[in-house]
Design an enzyme around this catalytic site. Structure first.
Site, PDB file in Angstrom:
ATOM      1  N   SER A 289       2.569   7.460   4.334  1.00  0.00           N
ATOM      2  CA  SER A 289       3.971   7.168   4.621  1.00  0.00           C
ATOM      3  C   SER A 289       4.566   6.431   3.432  1.00  0.00           C
ATOM      4  CB  SER A 289       4.085   6.298   5.874  1.00  0.00           C
ATOM      5  OG  SER A 289       3.714   4.978   5.544  1.00  0.00           O
ATOM      6  N   LYS A 290       5.836   6.129   3.544  1.00  0.00           N
ATOM      7  CA  LYS A 290       6.543   5.490   2.431  1.00  0.00           C
ATOM      8  C   LYS A 290       5.868   4.203   1.965  1.00  0.00           C
ATOM      9  CE  LYS A 290      11.175   7.170   2.422  1.00  0.00           C
ATOM     10  NZ  LYS A 290      12.373   7.127   3.199  1.00  0.00           N
ATOM     11  N   ARG A 291       5.221   3.542   2.899  1.00  0.00           N
ATOM     12  CA  ARG A 291       4.498   2.311   2.548  1.00  0.00           C
ATOM     13  C   ARG A 291       3.554   2.522   1.370  1.00  0.00           C
ATOM     14  NH1 ARG A 291       0.575   1.172   5.963  1.00  0.00           N
ATOM     15  NH2 ARG A 291       1.032   3.039   7.161  1.00  0.00           N
ATOM     16  N   HIS A 292       3.012   3.736   1.277  1.00  0.00           N
ATOM     17  CA  HIS A 292       2.013   3.995   0.248  1.00  0.00           C
ATOM     18  C   HIS A 292       2.631   4.360  -1.094  1.00  0.00           C
ATOM     19  CE1 HIS A 292      -0.127   4.836   4.084  1.00  0.00           C
ATOM     20  NE2 HIS A 292      -1.018   4.073   3.490  1.00  0.00           N
ATOM     21  N   GLY A 293       3.932   4.296  -1.174  1.00  0.00           N
ATOM     22  CA  GLY A 293       4.586   4.677  -2.438  1.00  0.00           C
ATOM     23  C   GLY A 293       5.350   5.960  -2.232  1.00  0.00           C
TER      24      GLY A 293
END
Ligand code: GLU
Length: 469
Positions: A237-241
């Site tokens: 998800s966006k959390r991972h970049g």
């Protein structure tokens, strides 16, 4: 029969990494066998589908080089065809009108849930001549016995009992066809022989196979690709970049690196890591795709990116680097050609974004010196070496790396100081910082007069510093 594959995104957002990998695998299957790759936009959900999302998907595909042989087809342009086949199924009694009210369906659902059963349509209108009402949906008459079996290229044999599948709605009360029906009609009409898609569609496959059979259509092969996880093992998800493919362009990755990375993410060929597109099309096989979820690994992507920056012909990289300079509003028309910059900087950075950021001094004045580098190297002791180097550089009639190196060497010799005492102040003066490729080749790419002016500016800086002390 020649192979035909497709990528069928729903345009509800950008092209994300998972979608791009599915598209790539599908594209590779077609390319490997000299077949065709079809692009189909599944835009029947009009509320969630948007033109910007369609544009973003097409842009992502183009950037990755996943060219399509046919399409893009748009499902919203094919409603007549879906209607025609719904009518045909009704006429053949392979589908029926269901008048059940939402209230009835909801009650049924609640009762089933309360009894611990899986909610499913109970077939109330299936063989009920009495069924009537103002509005109706159309349901597919799913076989009630036997099972659906398919050999998934990635997951092996998969079997669903027909008893688990209820009579699927194929047209809503307003007559619009539903997702599973459109996919089936399209796969048939477009001659798709091999369906590669995300594992979230496994449960749709037996339903789709039953509808294909009812239509008298051939059943394609299936391959359901596993999820991509972040490097912490959680769903990507966006959390991972970056999750959008175009974000990788923005962050300075080459499409060649991203394609190589995505191909290897869940597929392998011995222990080879680096694959050209030609090698991928030669070696790629769906049967070698991993069933387990794959974890994203940014370090590996960085490594591949660096590899491609160093090894691809500079002219291939050039447009991507130009794009980065454009984002920085750096005008590159007057400076050295970008191929030269790439040659000098490729092994100093991980991305083209970094490359552009550290290469501005080839095209722009040095507005400010890096504070740390200036503090260390633009000190009073640097005045003499800079003055001497300036004089010798000014005297050069041929501005080339060899002559420049000669002037630097001579400065050090005449002043009897180490090369660093000349080189570092000169480097900070000309590039603004303490890091650059070797000075001879760096200075060669900047016009002589410009180099001299920058040295003057550094000398001013030292003078002001002396005054303020
Ligand atoms: N439109 C579906 C999606 O974006 C894919 C359907 C398919 O590949 O069959 O998830």
């Amino acid at each position: 029969m020649s192979v035909v594959t497709r990528f069928a995104p729903s345009p509800t957002g950008y092209l994300h990494v998972g979608g791009a990998r599915t598209a790539l695998y599908s594209w590779l299957v077609a390319k490997a066998q000299g077949g065709e790759f079809v692009l189909r936009i599944e835009d029947t959900d009009r509320e969630r589908s948007t033109q910007p999302a369609i544009d973003a998907i097409l842009e992502g595909m183009e950037w990755l080089g996943l060219n399509w042989d046919r399409g893009p087809y748009y499902q919203t342009e094919r409603f007549q065809r879906y209607q025609q086949l719904i009518d045909k199924l009704l006429a053949e009694d392979k589908a029926y009108k269901c008048y059940c009210s939402t209230v009835r369906l909801e009650q049924m659902r609640e009762q089933q849930m309360a009894a611990g059963e899986k909610p499913r349509y109970d077939g109330h209108c299936r063989d009920n001549p009495e069924a009537s009402g103002d509005s109706y949906v159309i349901r597919f008459r799913n076989p009630q016995s036997g099972s659906v079996v398919f050999d998934d290229h990635i997951r092996g044999r998969i079997e669903f009992s027909n008893q688990e599948l209820d009579d699927l709605i194929i047209a809503r009360t307003d007559g619009t066809p539903t997702y599973n029906f459109c996919v089936v009609v399209d796969d048939w009409d477009m001659g798709i022989t091999s369906v590669v898609r995300g594992e979230d569609h496994i449960n749709n496959t037996p339903r789709q196979i039953n509808i294909l059979k009812a239509l008298g259509a051939p059943v394609p092969d299936y391959a359901h690709v596993s999820m991509i996880l972040g490097d912490d093992g959680k769903k990507l998800s966006k959390r991972h970049g970056a999750v959008s493919v175009m974000q990788y362009r923005d962050d300075g990755y080459l499409p060649e690196a991203v394609v190589n990375y995505l191909a290897r993410l869940g597929w392998s060929h011995g222990d080879q890591e680096i694959f050209s597109v030609a090698e991928l099309t030669e070696y790629f096989k769906l049967d070698d795709v991993n069933k387990a979820a794959s974890a994203f690994n940014t370090e590996k992507l960085n490594w591949l990116n660096q590899h491609y920056m160093k090894t691809l012909p500079a002219e291939t990289i050039k447009p991507q680097l130009q794009w980065q300079f454009d984002q920085l509003n750096v005008d590159t028309t007057a400076g050295p050609c970008l191929e030269k910059v790439i040659e000098l900087q490729a092994d100093r950075v991980k991305t083209l974004k970094e490359m552009a950021a550290i290469s501005r001094y080839f095209f722009e004045n040095v507005e400010e010196f890096d504070a740390k580098a200036a503090k260390k190297h633009l000190r009073p002791v640097a005045k003499e070496p800079l003055q001497k180097a300036r004089a010798l550089l000014a005297g050069l009639s041929d501005w080339n790396s060899k002559a420049i190196q000669g002037a630097i060497n001579q400065t050090a010799e005449v002043l009897e100081v180490g090369m660093g005492k000349v080189g570092m102040p000169l480097r900070v003066a000309v590039t603004g910082g303490g890091n650059s490729p070797s000075l001879d080749v760096t200075l060669e790419l900047i016009p002589q007069q410009e180099v001299l002016q920058r040295i003057d500016k550094a000398l001013d800086f030292i003078a002001r510093r002396e005054e303020s002390n």
